[in-house]
Design an enzyme around this catalytic site. Structure first.
Site, PDB file in Angstrom:
ATOM      1  N   ASP A 212       0.861  -1.199   0.000  1.00 24.43           N
ATOM      2  CA  ASP A 212       0.000   0.000   0.000  1.00 24.43           C
ATOM      3  C   ASP A 212       0.889   1.238   0.000  1.00 24.43           C
ATOM      4  O   ASP A 212       2.104   1.158   0.121  1.00 24.43           O
ATOM      5  CB  ASP A 212      -0.914  -0.022   1.241  1.00 24.43           C
ATOM      6  N   HIS A 348      -9.999  -2.271  -7.121  1.00 24.08           N
ATOM      7  CA  HIS A 348      -9.956  -1.172  -6.140  1.00 24.08           C
ATOM      8  C   HIS A 348      -9.227   0.067  -6.672  1.00 24.08           C
ATOM      9  O   HIS A 348      -9.716   1.189  -6.533  1.00 24.08           O
ATOM     10  CB  HIS A 348      -9.304  -1.683  -4.852  1.00 24.08           C
TER      11      HIS A 348
END
Ligand code: HEM
Length: 493
Positions: A212, A348
């Site tokens: 991330d 996403h």
């Protein structure tokens, strides 16, 4: 789509709270939510507290120190230990400003005039429209949130550093500053939550295992040599009162250089997610079960666990690409704008930043960019949880992001993109994308079908029958400039 020509940027880096533009370097971070007890006394304590707050200029210095330290040669060849650093920032909710008697009506959001469910109404009122679970009681929607987040929260302190010890010491110092626990206390803790980066090779990865923190907007005039990727944005997309803030001319002077902070307490059901991914693994020629599961998971996120984007590496993970800052964010979904052979529409990262999907239709996405600053919380999955495929310990993401307009930033991404099965809208493609499989929600178990999961036959859908990310709290805050903290919110004794 071209970004409007920016006016010259002259940001005062000593006036902006450090986490906003530079992001605290951190291994651990505590979010300390509080209520203000005595407004006048609090404002005096705040005035004395301001020097403890780390600015962007100071965080940049910290980062230089870290870089120097990393380059030091360790004769044993081991990684040098981290250097002790800690940063503190503060932000207030609308309830906080109300308690302090500070007029924050100009903190109204671009799209929310009249029907406001933004900063001035707080996140609890927004929970239903964000798709959080809950029940209607009388005329009220009561979200299934942790009790702490159903209470009034006036502000939040975030304290980030390289060890628990240094962060805990800073928390103690802050509590002394506001006399917490004494009869003269000016704040009361509602709750505090500790986040930690994950151990070993999972450092930087969120709990489902994906790297991330790769793609955040580069700021024109601040980020000097950003790696290639989505167009850099004007400072006002993140900071109020700067060029790029949609309500730049309507802000009060004290609001300039502040930023809205959207905080979300997001639990992740990791064993259940892993089970879903394995059960739906892609059975394509030449792929082992594990490779088929890895590919299916990557299609839900839009990146492999390493961080390599599907748009550039659709069938196999490419760890070299994932490590290469000059390539790993340099894609636009443009080669397949109306198709989802490379990256599913619902993935996403495509839902939350559709890049050329909108830009090639002449729609700017500059106003929809957010600066993400979250951290993981909770323990690693235990052997027992893995065996039973059932979560027993709370873990997830303390999601935090900064922007100058909630209604075009966090709220828009969650409501209009992630939760919208028809986004992105295409005329030439027969497939409806479906919800963002990671964060899309509609208040129910059944989140409907998602297409594009199989690269060879994008029309095949998979049913999303449960949520793997569950919201259990949150609030909207405003993170003011240093000048505002000293002169408008704080009071000299
Ligand atoms: C537990 C919940 C979440 C997980 C596990 C998660 C995971 C990830 C991962 C793995 C990435 C790719 C790495 C990167 O590009 O930095 C990413 C990117 C991103 N996420 Fe999330 N995320 C979560 C919640 C959210 C929420 C609530 C939002 C906003 C509503 C959001 C918005 C974004 C954005 C804007 C990007 C960057 C897209 C890009 O620039 O390409 N995420 N997320």
């Amino acid at each position: 789509m071209t970004t409007p020509a920016p006016t010259p940027v002259n940001l005062d880096l000593n006036n902006i709270q450090g986490d906003i533009l530079s992001g605290f370097p951190k291994k651990t971070e505590t979010f300390y939510f509080f209520q203000i007890l005595d407004p006048t006394k609090f404002r005096k304590d705040l005035h004395d507290f301001v020097p403890i707050i780390k600015t962007v200029a100071q965080v940049l210095k910290d980062r230089e120190e870290i870089d120097k330290h990393r380059k030091k040669k360790d004769p044993s060849g081991r990684k040098p230990p981290t250097i002790p650093l800690v940063g503190v920032n503060i932000a207030f909710s609308h309830l906080g400003f109300t308690k302090l008697g500070i007029d924050d009506t100009k903190l109204i959001d671009q799209a929310n005039q009249g029907t406001s469910t933004g900063f001035l109404d707080g996140q609890r009122k927004d929970a239903q429209s964000l798709g959080d679970r809950g029940a209607v009681q009388g005329t009220d929607f009561v979200p299934d949130w942790d009790e702490e987040f159903k209470q009034d929260i006036h502000g939040v302190l975030n304290i980030a550093g390289d060890s628990h010890a240094i962060v805990d010491r800073k928390v103690q110092l802050i509590e002394q500053c506001f006399k917490v626990g004494t009869k003269d206390a000016t704040i009361k803790k509602v709750t505090s939550i500790r986040g930690d980066t994950r151990p070993g090779d999972q450092d930087g990865h969120e709990h489902f295992g994906y790297l991330d923190g790769i793609s955040n907007p580069a700021i024109i005039g601040f980020d000097k040599n950003p790696p290639p990727g989505p167009a850099p944005v004007r400072a006002g997309v993140i900071l109020l009162g700067q060029d790029g803030d949609l309500r730049k001319d309507q802000r009060d002077p004290w609001q300039v250089d502040g930023s809205f902070l959207a905080f979300r307490l997001l639990f992740q059901r990791v064993p259940e997610f892993d089970e879903f991914v394995f059960a739906n693994r892609l059975q394509l020629p030449g792929l082992s079960d594990k490779e088929g599961a890895d590919l299916f998971g990557a299609r839900l996120v839009g990146r492999w666990k390493s961080g390599a984007p599907l748009d550039l590496s659709p069938f196999f993970d490419d760890p070299d690409l994932a490590r290469d800052e000059s390539r790993r964010n340099n894609f636009h979904f443009s080669a397949e704008r109306n198709f989802q052979k490379l990256c599913p529409f619902a993935a996403h990262i495509r839902k939350t930043l559709p890049r050329a999907d909108l830009e090639e239709n002449g729609i700017s996405i500059e106003k929809n960019r957010i600066m993400r600053r979250g951290i993981q919380f909770g323990p690693e999955v235990t052997r027992r949880e893995r065996q039973n495929k059932k979560t027993e310990h709370g873990r997830g993401l303390l999601f935090a992001c900064y922007q100058s307009n909630l209604s075009t930033g966090f709220q828009f991404i969650q409501k209009s993109w992630a939760n919208n099965p028809n986004f992105p809208p295409f005329e030439q493609t027969p497939e409806t994308p479906g919800l963002d499989p990671i964060i899309g929600q509609n208040g129910q178990d059944d989140r409907g079908p998602v297409s594009g999961v199989n690269p060879n036959t994008p029309s095949i859908t998979v049913a999303l029958k449960e949520e793997w990310v569950v919201s259990r709290g949150g609030e909207y805050f405003f993170s003011p400039s240093i000048k505002a903290l000293k002169e408008t919110i704080g009071l000299a004794a």
